[in-house]
Design a protein around this motif. Structure first.
Motif, mmCIF file in Angstrom:
data_model
loop_
_atom_site.group_PDB
_atom_site.id
_atom_site.type_symbol
_atom_site.label_atom_id
_atom_site.label_comp_id
_atom_site.label_asym_id
_atom_site.label_seq_id
_atom_site.Cartn_x
_atom_site.Cartn_y
_atom_site.Cartn_z
ATOM 1 N N TYR A 57 0.815 -1.207 0.000
ATOM 2 C CA TYR A 57 0.000 0.000 0.000
ATOM 3 C C TYR A 57 0.853 1.264 0.000
ATOM 4 C CZ TYR A 57 -4.136 -2.799 1.063
ATOM 5 O OH TYR A 57 -5.160 -3.701 1.007
ATOM 6 N N ASP A 58 0.423 2.216 -0.811
ATOM 7 C CA ASP A 58 0.968 3.572 -0.784
ATOM 8 C C ASP A 58 0.034 4.393 0.100
ATOM 9 O OD1 ASP A 58 1.772 6.155 -1.186
ATOM 10 O OD2 ASP A 58 1.238 6.238 -3.309
ATOM 11 N N TYR A 59 0.479 4.713 1.306
ATOM 12 C CA TYR A 59 -0.413 5.362 2.266
ATOM 13 C C TYR A 59 -0.483 6.868 2.021
ATOM 14 C CZ TYR A 59 -0.989 1.005 4.747
ATOM 15 O OH TYR A 59 -1.325 -0.289 5.071
ATOM 16 N N SER A 60 -1.046 7.213 0.861
ATOM 17 C CA SER A 60 -1.275 8.612 0.505
ATOM 18 C C SER A 60 -2.749 8.927 0.690
ATOM 19 C CB SER A 60 -0.870 8.868 -0.949
ATOM 20 O OG SER A 60 0.504 8.642 -1.138
ATOM 21 N N TYR A 61 -3.033 10.073 1.339
ATOM 22 C CA TYR A 61 -4.411 10.493 1.560
ATOM 23 C C TYR A 61 -4.593 11.914 1.028
ATOM 24 C CZ TYR A 61 -4.622 6.598 4.883
ATOM 25 O OH TYR A 61 -4.575 5.359 5.462
ATOM 26 N N PHE A 62 -5.694 12.119 0.320
ATOM 27 C CA PHE A 62 -6.032 13.451 -0.163
ATOM 28 C C PHE A 62 -7.520 13.466 -0.504
ATOM 29 C CE2 PHE A 62 -6.321 16.980 -3.143
ATOM 30 C CZ PHE A 62 -5.520 17.927 -2.527
ATOM 31 N N ASN A 201 -4.136 1.870 -3.683
ATOM 32 C CA ASN A 201 -3.184 2.877 -4.184
ATOM 33 C C ASN A 201 -3.852 3.787 -5.221
ATOM 34 O OD1 ASN A 201 -1.377 1.609 -2.543
ATOM 35 N ND2 ASN A 201 -0.244 0.592 -4.175
ATOM 36 N N TYR A 202 -5.047 4.239 -4.869
ATOM 37 C CA TYR A 202 -5.896 4.988 -5.800
ATOM 38 C C TYR A 202 -5.561 6.472 -5.794
ATOM 39 C CZ TYR A 202 -10.250 6.737 -7.917
ATOM 40 O OH TYR A 202 -11.176 7.351 -8.718
ATOM 41 N N LYS A 203 -5.467 7.041 -6.992
ATOM 42 C CA LYS A 203 -5.323 8.491 -7.147
ATOM 43 C C LYS A 203 -6.202 8.944 -8.306
ATOM 44 C CE LYS A 203 -0.679 9.215 -5.228
ATOM 45 N NZ LYS A 203 -0.418 7.857 -4.749
ATOM 46 N N LEU A 204 -6.950 10.023 -8.073
ATOM 47 C CA LEU A 204 -7.857 10.574 -9.078
ATOM 48 C C LEU A 204 -7.367 11.965 -9.470
ATOM 49 C CD1 LEU A 204 -10.593 10.046 -10.571
ATOM 50 C CD2 LEU A 204 -11.680 11.359 -8.733
ATOM 51 N N TYR A 205 -7.222 12.190 -10.782
ATOM 52 C CA TYR A 205 -6.672 13.449 -11.285
ATOM 53 C C TYR A 205 -7.648 14.135 -12.232
ATOM 54 C CZ TYR A 205 -2.086 11.740 -9.687
ATOM 55 O OH TYR A 205 -1.035 11.277 -8.936
ATOM 56 N N LEU A 206 -7.499 15.455 -12.321
ATOM 57 C CA LEU A 206 -8.234 16.270 -13.288
ATOM 58 C C LEU A 206 -7.224 17.095 -14.068
ATOM 59 C CD1 LEU A 206 -10.835 17.721 -14.416
ATOM 60 C CD2 LEU A 206 -10.566 19.323 -12.499
ATOM 61 N N ALA A 220 -8.216 13.203 -5.448
ATOM 62 C CA ALA A 220 -8.358 12.295 -4.308
ATOM 63 C C ALA A 220 -7.249 11.254 -4.334
ATOM 64 C CB ALA A 220 -9.718 11.603 -4.332
ATOM 65 N N ALA A 221 -6.880 10.784 -3.143
ATOM 66 C CA ALA A 221 -5.913 9.693 -3.003
ATOM 67 C C ALA A 221 -6.293 8.870 -1.783
ATOM 68 C CB ALA A 221 -4.493 10.232 -2.862
ATOM 69 N N GLN A 222 -6.356 7.563 -1.954
ATOM 70 C CA GLN A 222 -6.658 6.648 -0.863
ATOM 71 C C GLN A 222 -5.835 5.373 -1.044
ATOM 72 O OE1 GLN A 222 -8.363 7.100 1.795
ATOM 73 N NE2 GLN A 222 -9.700 8.836 1.375
ATOM 74 N N PRO A 223 -5.276 4.827 0.047
ATOM 75 C CA PRO A 223 -4.523 3.577 -0.084
ATOM 76 C C PRO A 223 -5.415 2.376 -0.364
ATOM 77 C CG PRO A 223 -4.649 4.245 2.209
ATOM 78 C CD PRO A 223 -5.208 5.379 1.414
ATOM 79 N N ASN A 224 -6.670 2.406 0.137
ATOM 80 C CA ASN A 224 -7.603 1.302 -0.091
ATOM 81 C C ASN A 224 -9.013 1.754 0.274
ATOM 82 O OD1 ASN A 224 -7.660 1.220 2.772
ATOM 83 N ND2 ASN A 224 -6.022 -0.290 2.804
ATOM 84 N N PHE A 225 -9.986 0.861 0.058
ATOM 85 C CA PHE A 225 -11.388 1.175 0.321
ATOM 86 C C PHE A 225 -12.052 0.014 1.052
ATOM 87 C CE2 PHE A 225 -10.186 3.638 -3.371
ATOM 88 C CZ PHE A 225 -10.762 4.874 -3.142
ATOM 89 N N THR A 250 -15.536 11.815 -1.071
ATOM 90 C CA THR A 250 -14.184 11.260 -0.978
ATOM 91 C C THR A 250 -14.049 10.193 0.101
ATOM 92 O OG1 THR A 250 -13.529 13.064 0.508
ATOM 93 C CG2 THR A 250 -13.147 13.387 -1.851
ATOM 94 N N SER A 251 -15.150 9.710 0.629
ATOM 95 C CA SER A 251 -15.095 8.696 1.683
ATOM 96 C C SER A 251 -14.519 7.385 1.157
ATOM 97 C CB SER A 251 -16.493 8.446 2.250
ATOM 98 O OG SER A 251 -16.487 7.336 3.131
#
Length: 284
Positions: A57-62, A201-206, A220-225, A250-251
């Motif tokens: 996991y990439d523990y990035s949060y945004f 390791n999710y990241k959402l870009y615009l 948004a960035a989340q390591p998992n759901f 973003t939950s």
């Protein structure tokens, strides 16, 4: 035994010993690697062997709540710590929906203490909050008043989908500007639901080209759901500058909602939008 045979046997023994050492090192490395990460087990029907995919996991949060600059609320019933005492005394704008479309308008809030069926022991305790507006139209989100919010009609952008999984792209043309939303990360089909994925390791870009400048924003960035996925609630020009804004849940957890507002006016140089505030609430 001849000298030649001795040399051959010695060579075979050396190769065998080297191979055994290498295999031992691989096993030790595998143990070290898997002891520090989580694993996803994929059991194939008709097989007694579990195929294990190692997931790091990439523990990035945004976005990060502590960096928000603007208060945000939604209407409904909430737990005690999800609304504050002075909320009804503050100045608010609401994004509302009526038959003719969406619009942004100043509004007043009505808050009152209500029975929280999850926390309160009886109906007389009333530790929860009820939040409503004076406006009779459907409230999408409530935003603390600021200098870049003014009353106006808001044209909604029509989206082909509300969720963007890793590897997917969502293209939007809005008021003459082409936008692209894309996601990176990993995904794996869920066996008992072929329409759903485990995502990590999710990241959402615009990204968009605005006034000749290519701009990109991390949304948004989340390591998992946990049985949840980032969801685009609304897209349209909320702050009235001709650039697309967003409301995104973003939950990462199925028992929580976090509608977060992204506006273009306060965005930093090189960004399309910036998250300014959100409101997180849980079901129980």
């Amino acid at each position: 035994m001849t000298t030649l045979k001795k040399k051959i046997l010695a060579l075979i023994f050396a190769v065998f010993s080297l191979t055994a050492c290498n295999n031992s090192n691989r096993q030790n490395n595998l143990v070290n690697e898997t002891s520090t990460v989580d694993t996803l087990a994929n059991t194939k029907e008709g097989s007694n062997v579990n195929a294990i995919d190692t997931v790091s996991y990439d523990y990035s949060y945004f976005p990060i709540d502590s960096l928000f600059t603007t208060k945000v609320l939604t209407v409904g019933t909430f737990h005690d710590d999800e609304v504050w005492e002075s909320a009804d005394k503050e100045k608010w704008f609401g994004l509302f929906k009526r038959k003719a479309g969406f619009y942004l308008q100043e509004t007043k809030l009505k808050t009152k203490r209500v029975y929280d069926q999850i926390v309160d022991e009886n109906e007389n305790e009333k530790t929860g909050w009820g939040v409503q507006t004076m406006n009779k139209d459907t409230s999408i989100i409530l935003i603390e008043a600021s200098k870049f919010l003014t009353p106006h009609s808001v044209q909604q952008a029509i989206l082909s989908k509300e969720q963007v999984f890793p590897g997917d792209t969502l293209r939007i043309n809005y008021l003459g500007i082409d936008y692209k939303i894309f996601a990176t990360g990993r995904k794996k089909k869920v066996q008992d639901d072929p329409e759903w994925f485990d995502v990590w390791n999710y990241k959402l870009y615009l990204t968009a080209k605005i006034k000749g400048q290519q701009k990109t924003s991390l949304l948004a960035a989340q390591p998992n759901f946990d049985d949840q996925m980032i969801n685009i609630i609304f897209a349209g020009d909320i702050d009235g500058d001709g650039i697309l804004d967003f409301i995104i849940d973003t939950s990462r957890h199925y028992n929580a909602t976090s509608p977060t507002i992204y506006l273009s006016t306060p965005a930093d140089n090189g960004e399309v939008v910036k998250p300014i505030g959100g409101h997180t609430s849980v079901g129980c």
